[in-house]
Design an enzyme around this catalytic site. Sequence first.
Site, PDB file in Angstrom:
ATOM      1  CG  ASP A  35       0.576 -15.956  12.392  1.00 45.44           C
ATOM      2  OD1 ASP A  35      -0.189 -15.318  11.637  1.00 45.44           O
ATOM      3  OD2 ASP A  35       0.285 -17.068  12.864  1.00 45.44           O
ATOM      4  CD  GLU A  40      -2.987   1.090   2.273  1.00 44.35           C
ATOM      5  OE1 GLU A  40      -3.339  -0.026   2.698  1.00 44.35           O
ATOM      6  OE2 GLU A  40      -3.473   2.160   2.665  1.00 44.35           O
TER       7      GLU A  40
HETATM    8  C1  MEV Z   1      -6.031   3.435   4.769  1.00 48.28           C
HETATM    9  O1  MEV Z   1      -5.348   2.251   4.438  1.00 48.28           O
HETATM   10  C2  MEV Z   1      -6.017   3.660   6.262  1.00 48.28           C
HETATM   11  C3  MEV Z   1      -6.892   4.812   6.736  1.00 48.28           C
HETATM   12  O2  MEV Z   1      -8.217   4.635   6.262  1.00 48.28           O
HETATM   13  C4  MEV Z   1      -6.855   4.793   8.249  1.00 48.28           C
HETATM   14  C5  MEV Z   1      -7.844   5.728   8.902  1.00 48.28           C
HETATM   15  O3  MEV Z   1      -8.879   6.052   8.292  1.00 48.28           O
HETATM   16  O4  MEV Z   1      -7.593   6.087  10.065  1.00 48.28           O
HETATM   17  C6  MEV Z   1      -6.408   6.118   6.201  1.00 48.28           C
END
Ligand code: MEV
Length: 428
Positions: free
Chosen positions: A282, A88
């Site tokens: 894990d 990501e």
């Molecule tokens: C995205 O991978 C994670 C978020 O949605 C976390 C959040 O909303 O606190 C940005």
Amino acid sequence: MTVNTPAKNSRIPGLHKDDIATRLARVAAFADLDAATVSHLADMGNLDPQLADRLIENVVATMNIPIGIATNMKVDGEDVLIPMATEESSVVAAVCNAARQCYEHGGFTTSLSGSLMIAQVQLVGVPDPMHARMRILERKAEIKTLCDECDPMLVKLGGGLQDVEVRHIETAGGPMVITHLIVDTRDAMGANAVNSMAEKLAPHIEAWAGGRVYLRILSNLADRRLARARAVWTCEAIGGEHVRDGIISAYRFAAADPYRAATHNKGIMNGVSAVVLATGNDTRAVEAGAHAYAARKGWYSSLTDWEVTPDGNLAGTLEMPMAVGLVGGATKLHPTARACLKIIGATTAERLARVIAAVGLAQNFSALKALATTGIQKGHMSLHAQNIAMMAGATGDEIEQVAQAMVAQGAVRVDVAEAELARLRNRG
Ligand code: MEV
């Protein structure tokens, strides 16, 4: 006229006995993979195929995930570089930014509640569950001997059975007597150690308490292995009181609403799971523990807390189960995991767990800050746009050019990328 094509058959006898190349050929025939795809899968990169073949069953390929380094982290007074394995975009940058903004104020302070894991032994069909509970508890010394015999090395290292708890629970199938073996697993994650103990103990529990044992397995709600992290961000470092208040308001939202808490905690796990994976631990165990712990009050809530310090700054804390180890399984065998541990410099499972908690807190800070101010998309867009450009077929320098054009238009989509790419190529 209808042409009958033979139905695909997923029953492939003996696949597990084949070598990797033969397995891949059989899968390629089943799925009609072209030669380029087969040769892509056959390249197992920096993981020795023989090792891969021993880690799991029916191996045909490996999956490469980028490892990025989180910088600026100071944990318990010590600077540390943290490898994160994630697909990501923005996750690594988020940790770098959060850590930079609290570095001058001391970075992260962490602790661990202990390295105790719990194994459960499920006993059913007991007519007198309360007495049965006592009969098991009276055998604590014997239980300790039996359990410690399973892993003399662990005992030598200072671990082994520490305590026994017996719970009586009511279920749809009647009362059950659940024995908890509480085991110090030291530098091991401990699943194998505690599962062996639970299995060994089962016939004894039946003999002492009556009834019948079914399950003998660790609990991923590792609430005797809580990693804790805290840090303070000054208002000056984060852009003012309105940013602080926005983060606190975002936290209160998550604390009160499970729909928001799920996303809030997912953000924390973006950081936590990336380090857990990079170190060969894990991910599912840690994730299960995190979410169960987040629901411990009877409703699902935030794993972090955010508040204002007496001098008006922003204080964040994270507390969550962290069942990670340094010995056993992929942690020890996978050369990339070993290298990542070396980069972190963690020589104990405790240090690793504490560093991971700091990463989780950093990740949450950055997510809440972005959400409470500019929104998440701005930071996300440049890397995301590059991914979209590649999906549209851009290569080399084209990727950045197409990405920039999409960001400038405020339209990051494959169709826009394709149009930009065509324009670029026509021009050139
Ligand atoms: C995205 O991978 C994670 C978020 O949605 C976390 C959040 O909303 O606190 C940005």
